[in-house]
Enzyme design. Sequence first.
Site, short mmCIF file in Angstrom:
data_model
loop_
_atom_site.label_atom_id
_atom_site.label_comp_id
_atom_site.label_asym_id
_atom_site.label_seq_id
_atom_site.Cartn_x
_atom_site.Cartn_y
_atom_site.Cartn_z
N GLY A 149 -4.97 7.96 5.61
CA GLY A 149 -4.03 8.93 6.18
C GLY A 149 -2.87 9.20 5.24
N ARG B 27 2.86 5.97 -3.29
CA ARG B 27 4.00 6.78 -3.73
C ARG B 27 4.25 6.64 -5.23
NH1 ARG B 27 4.12 5.70 1.50
NH2 ARG B 27 5.34 6.96 2.98
N ARG C 129 -7.32 -3.05 9.59
CA ARG C 129 -6.40 -4.01 10.23
C ARG C 129 -7.07 -4.74 11.39
NH1 ARG C 129 -2.29 -3.28 6.90
NH2 ARG C 129 -1.65 -1.16 6.46
N ARG D 263 -6.04 1.88 18.10
CA ARG D 263 -5.76 0.44 17.98
C ARG D 263 -5.33 -0.20 19.28
NH1 ARG D 263 -3.03 0.45 12.00
NH2 ARG D 263 -5.01 0.45 10.87
N SER E 141 11.50 5.45 10.20
CA SER E 141 10.21 4.93 9.75
C SER E 141 10.40 4.49 8.30
CB SER E 141 9.14 6.02 9.86
OG SER E 141 9.52 7.13 9.08
N SER F 112 7.12 9.25 12.00
CA SER F 112 6.01 9.04 11.07
C SER F 112 6.47 9.22 9.63
CB SER F 112 4.89 10.04 11.37
OG SER F 112 4.02 10.11 10.26
N LYS G 145 0.84 -1.21 0.00
CA LYS G 145 0.00 0.00 0.00
C LYS G 145 0.87 1.26 0.00
CE LYS G 145 -2.65 0.86 3.77
NZ LYS G 145 -2.48 2.25 4.25
N GLN H 150 4.49 9.28 7.12
CA GLN H 150 3.55 10.15 6.42
C GLN H 150 3.95 11.61 6.59
OE1 GLN H 150 -0.32 9.07 7.92
NE2 GLN H 150 -0.35 7.13 6.81
N ASP I 261 2.00 -1.07 12.14
CA ASP I 261 0.72 -1.53 11.58
C ASP I 261 0.45 -3.00 11.91
OD1 ASP I 261 0.32 0.95 10.50
OD2 ASP I 261 0.91 0.39 8.46
C1 S3P Z 1 2.38 4.88 6.15
C2 S3P Z 1 2.97 5.27 7.32
C3 S3P Z 1 2.52 4.82 8.65
C4 S3P Z 1 1.60 3.62 8.55
C5 S3P Z 1 0.56 3.77 7.47
C6 S3P Z 1 1.25 3.95 6.12
C7 S3P Z 1 2.94 5.39 4.89
O1 S3P Z 1 1.82 5.87 9.29
O2 S3P Z 1 0.97 3.41 9.81
O3 S3P Z 1 -0.27 2.63 7.42
O4 S3P Z 1 2.63 4.84 3.82
O5 S3P Z 1 3.72 6.36 4.94
P1 S3P Z 1 2.59 7.02 10.11
O6 S3P Z 1 3.49 7.72 9.18
O7 S3P Z 1 1.51 7.92 10.62
O8 S3P Z 1 3.32 6.31 11.20
#
Ligand code: S3P
Length: 446
Positions: free
Chosen positions: A102, A34, A401, A355, A201, A175, A29, A177, A324
């Site tokens: 998100g 990306r 999840r 969660r 991360s 994070s 995913k 994201q 996750d």
């Molecule tokens: C993700 C980053 C993670 C992850 C999400 C996917 C990503 O979140 O939990 O399912 O693709 O960058 P966070 O960046 O908020 O930790």
Amino acid sequence: MSSTSRSRSSRDVTRPNSLDGIISVPGDKSISHRSLILNAIAYGDALVQGLSGGDDVLSTMHCLQAMGVTIEPTGQAGSYSVIGRGPQLVEPSDILNAGNSGTSIRLLSGILAAQPFVSVITGDSSLRTRPMQRILDPLGQMGAQIMGRHENTLAPLVFRGGNLRGIEYDLPMASAQVKSAIMLAGLFASSETVIHQPALSRDHTERMLSAMGGKVKKDGLNLTVLPTELKAVNITVPGDISSASFWIVAGLCHPNAQIMVRGVGLNPSRTGIIDVLQDMRAGDALQLLNQRNEGGEPVADILVTSAELHGTEIGGDMIPRMLDEVPILAVAACFAIGDTVIRDAAELRVKESDRIATTVSELTRLGADIEATADGMIIHGRGPGEATLEGAECESHTDHRLAMSMAVAGLLANGKTTVHGALDASVSYTELWQDLDILKLSLIHI
Ligand code: S3P
């Protein structure tokens, strides 16, 4: 599928005598999002193969299409052509909808912050409760004009983008994201952007940007992004280790199992679940076969058989490598001998559901001995056995999840488990329930 029809769905699941078969999980995913976003703002055309068909990635695709990016299926399953527009997108004529995702809202915000037009992005009722100040703060420091509901903390978000400057930023949480939103904005800034990460991360954005000619320097946990134009690249998306984890745990914890999951991405920033299960003494019951490199990411086939797991302690830098996977790890921990303690995972409270609370409440319904802590949970494992969990009614809390973790719990529990919100799985894994039936019915012996 709409979030209402997903959350109204339910499925019954019971423990089969054996779990046996070969599965290919959907495309990763994170890499799927990306591959669309970065190719959209690159020069040139790209072929993306193995794209996740989950609703989250479709949300990203629809937002980009609404900003003038041509993304079309080629006719082969999971294969899309993306015609890059370069850095300049088209002002969307309506509100962009990130659905439950998100990753869509936060990564796209990094781009919207830089576009010389007005845009609004929102999401479903879950996404509209998730924290957005973590992106508004750094993007605001870069000069972006963004407003959000609830004192600039929640979506919908309104952008009047353009004219960004580089910043030096201490990321308050590990994070990907937030890191990616800043990196994407940094591509459009007038000077370099430096990000200091508290822990590693997932690094898919860094890898893909480098492959596209982006100037990204890594120095330990520090990242520097220079404003650059990107060149489109073809991407073959590997299988999603987060989706594979459900079958890995099902195979290890079922008493009579042999499951092969083909073509799983093993980027080291994502393989915490494998390391933790090895720490729980999975041993030869969890094997990585046919290890190879595909499209810049390590990939392997994963073979799992029944195992006796032991409790463990998890925290610190391990958490971002498997955040996750905590709900499904909690299922595994119920079948382990001894206690499993999960710490430093308070970020779980701001995911698609809280969660920590939802994993504890739903596994408690199945009779698990599990307790929530402020930043994690403690699972008092009963070891393998027919009475470790007792089938019951449980719910997804509109969290994919959770829906999938409870499906696996149902495969391992005594009696019938009913998962309400079962089709929430389609946020990341549309074929989850079909694949579950394949494993229950399969007569193939590997
Ligand atoms: C993700 C980053 C993670 C992850 C999400 C996917 C990503 O979140 O939990 O399912 O693709 O960058 P966070 O960046 O908020 O930790």
